[in-house]
Design a protein around this motif. Structure first.
Motif, mmCIF file in Angstrom:
data_model
loop_
_atom_site.group_PDB
_atom_site.id
_atom_site.type_symbol
_atom_site.label_atom_id
_atom_site.label_comp_id
_atom_site.label_asym_id
_atom_site.label_seq_id
_atom_site.Cartn_x
_atom_site.Cartn_y
_atom_site.Cartn_z
ATOM 1 N N TRP A 1 -0.490 -4.456 12.658
ATOM 2 C CA TRP A 1 -1.585 -5.479 11.442
ATOM 3 C C TRP A 1 -2.400 -6.278 12.519
ATOM 4 O O TRP A 1 -2.601 -7.510 11.708
ATOM 5 C CB TRP A 1 -1.071 -5.964 10.860
ATOM 6 N N ASP B 1 -3.150 -4.101 5.616
ATOM 7 C CA ASP B 1 -3.470 -2.445 4.791
ATOM 8 C C ASP B 1 -4.406 -2.746 3.770
ATOM 9 O O ASP B 1 -4.829 -3.764 3.750
ATOM 10 C CB ASP B 1 -2.153 -2.819 3.783
ATOM 11 N N ASP C 1 4.865 9.086 6.543
ATOM 12 C CA ASP C 1 5.504 7.507 6.523
ATOM 13 C C ASP C 1 6.785 6.921 6.506
ATOM 14 O O ASP C 1 7.794 7.598 6.229
ATOM 15 C CB ASP C 1 3.962 6.856 5.835
ATOM 16 N N ASP C 2 6.650 5.817 5.675
ATOM 17 C CA ASP C 2 8.274 4.617 5.280
ATOM 18 C C ASP C 2 8.881 5.779 4.371
ATOM 19 O O ASP C 2 7.918 6.269 3.060
ATOM 20 C CB ASP C 2 7.540 3.986 4.714
ATOM 21 N N LYS D 1 4.254 7.231 13.859
ATOM 22 C CA LYS D 1 3.768 5.561 14.021
ATOM 23 C C LYS D 1 5.119 4.191 13.477
ATOM 24 O O LYS D 1 5.768 4.590 13.092
ATOM 25 C CB LYS D 1 3.434 5.501 11.863
ATOM 26 N N ARG E 1 -3.624 -0.185 15.059
ATOM 27 C CA ARG E 1 -3.120 -1.094 14.073
ATOM 28 C C ARG E 1 -4.052 -2.561 14.555
ATOM 29 O O ARG E 1 -3.189 -3.443 14.650
ATOM 30 C CB ARG E 1 -2.559 -0.360 12.877
ATOM 31 N N ASP F 1 5.697 0.582 12.688
ATOM 32 C CA ASP F 1 5.667 -0.283 12.875
ATOM 33 C C ASP F 1 6.519 -1.616 12.532
ATOM 34 O O ASP F 1 6.937 -1.501 13.862
ATOM 35 C CB ASP F 1 6.311 -0.164 10.738
HETATM 36 C C1 GLA Z 1 3.271 -1.732 6.744
HETATM 37 C C2 GLA Z 1 2.059 -0.668 7.227
HETATM 38 C C3 GLA Z 1 1.774 0.194 5.876
HETATM 39 C C4 GLA Z 1 2.779 1.354 5.957
HETATM 40 C C5 GLA Z 1 3.691 0.899 4.787
HETATM 41 C C6 GLA Z 1 4.856 1.095 4.884
HETATM 42 O O1 GLA Z 1 2.927 -2.107 5.408
HETATM 43 O O2 GLA Z 1 1.234 -1.253 7.945
HETATM 44 O O3 GLA Z 1 0.354 1.541 6.933
HETATM 45 O O4 GLA Z 1 3.420 2.000 6.412
HETATM 46 O O5 GLA Z 1 4.254 -0.680 6.264
HETATM 47 O O6 GLA Z 1 5.949 0.796 4.519
#
Ligand code: GLA
Length: 382
Positions: free
Chosen positions: A162, A184, A48-49, A125, A180, A127
């Motif tokens: 989101w 979160d 991820d990030d 992924k 998504r 964002d």
């Molecule tokens: C957002 C995404 C999370 C994650 C963070 C990383 O909040 O919804 O799932 O990937 O960024 O910074």
């Protein structure tokens, strides 16, 4: 075709957040194979990030992997992940910066997609942070989908906005393989429940080719890690096995992608057994990919979900999402199209114990304590 079934794997964010590096990724890859998670279907290992340097390379304009965390570069890590039989996933963002303030792909989509392909990436992924005001979200996702098509490698596109901008109506047409639909998740029961209930009305917007992703699993985190929520009282801070059991059952029933979020290197037997439950995974991965529906009980927060499966099978999930013990849960067979007069019922197998309850007709009752669930894999029989 990618994402014929809900994608399964592991993602670093829930537990590790910024604390990711080559060693932890490689150890996780080892464990995914050793513990049978790959055999159970968890094939994507997604970083991820927070994997890159803070700025792009000024000459090439490319995103550069963090030299401390990934001293041998990303191709090295991806080769290792592939050598284990796993697939390799990465993360970027449609805005100018990622959510944790690393370079985003805005205006660099085609270059970045090529870079990810060079890494040997199989999953991206994508964002939604730092999106310029005047940029249209759906167009930015279309753009990255096009860039991925042209990058020379088959890459699964995991959109992560989101649930904003009515994404359930355009994610599939934009080219996403999963999207998504919520903000979160945190490792606490109220948030898990809120996420699941928020998506009941969106269950139909999911199916082969593009699945509604209700976020990474918190099962097995026990209050440790990046999304462990420390804003709650001590008593509420973590979840318990009963909560994780219901979380996994809901995620399976909702045909959500199943991305493990706990530290696989430290996973305990209870979590491993849950996450590799064959019947639950079979329900999640059913090839017809039909959405579940609520048969009854939503108003009382004790919803009973039913999901038609291939081969005349049906999955039934009873839940007690309230904080009260000993609540009545019911299934009236009339509600699912099996009237007594027609003579059909369900042969019900408890997915947790393996017990065969025989053929049940007309009505099925049980009582559940708070947060608990019961899940059955059933055959339609006379
Ligand atoms: C957002 C995404 C999370 C994650 C963070 C990383 O909040 O919804 O799932 O990937 O960024 O910074």
């Amino acid at each position: 075709m990618l994402a014929k079934k809900p994608p399964m794997g592991f993602n670093t964010w829930n537990t590790f957040g910024r604390k990711i590096d080559e060693k932890m990724i490689m150890e996780t890859a080892d464990k995914m194979v050793e513990l049978g998670l790959l055999d159970a279907g968890y094939e994507y290992l997604v970083i991820d990030d927070c994997w890159s340097e803070k700025q792009r390379d000024p000459q090439s304009g490319k995103i550069v992997p963090d030299k401390q965390k990934f001293p041998n570069g990303m191709k090295y890590v991806s080769d290792y992940v592939h050598s284990k039989g796993l697939k390799f996933g990465m993360y970027s963002c449609c805005g100018t910066r990622t959510c944790d303030d690393f370079p985003g792909s805005f205006d660099h989509e085609f270059l970045d997609a090529k870079t990810f392909a060079e890494y040997g990436c199989d999953f991206l992924k994508y964002d939604y942070c730092f999106k310029p005001e005047n940029a249209v979200g759906s167009v930015l996702y279309r753009k990255m989908a096009m860039a991925l098509k042209m990058c020379g490698r088959e890459i699964l596109f995991s959109a992560c906005n989101w649930g904003c901008d009515g994404v359930n109506t355009w994610a599939r047409s934009a080219g996403a393989h999963m999207y998504r639909s919520t903000g979160d998740i945190f490792d606490n029961y109220p948030r898990m429940k809120e996420i699941a209930l928020s998506q009941v009305e969106n269950l139909p917007y999911s199916g082969p080719g593009c699945f509604n992703d209700i976020d990474m699993l918190t099962c097995g985190m026990y209050g440790f890690g990046n999304v462990a929520d420390d804003h709650l009282d001590e008593s509420e801070r973590k979840q318990y096995d009963i909560d994780y059991k219901t979380e996994f059952a809901l995620w399976c029933m909702f045909s959500s992608p199943l991305m493990i979020g706990c530290d696989i290197r430290k996973i305990n037997d209870t979590t491993l057994k849950l996450l590799t439950n064959k019947d639950m995974i079979r329900i999640n991965q059913d090839e017809e990919g039909r959405p579940a529906y609520v048969a009854r009980g939503l108003e009382e927060e004790c919803p009973t979900f039913v999901k038609l499966l291939s081969d005349n099978e049906v999955a039934v999930l009873f839940t007690n999402l309230t904080d009260m013990d000993d609540r009545d849960c019911r299934l009236f067979f009339d509600d699912i199209g099996l009237q007594v007069a027609d003579g059909y019922g369900l042969r019900m197998k408890d997915v947790f114990t393996g017990e065969d309850l025989g053929v049940r007709k007309e009505i099925f009752n049980l009582r559940l304590d708070k947060h608990d669930c019961a899940m059955y894999l059933c055959k339609i029989e006379k």
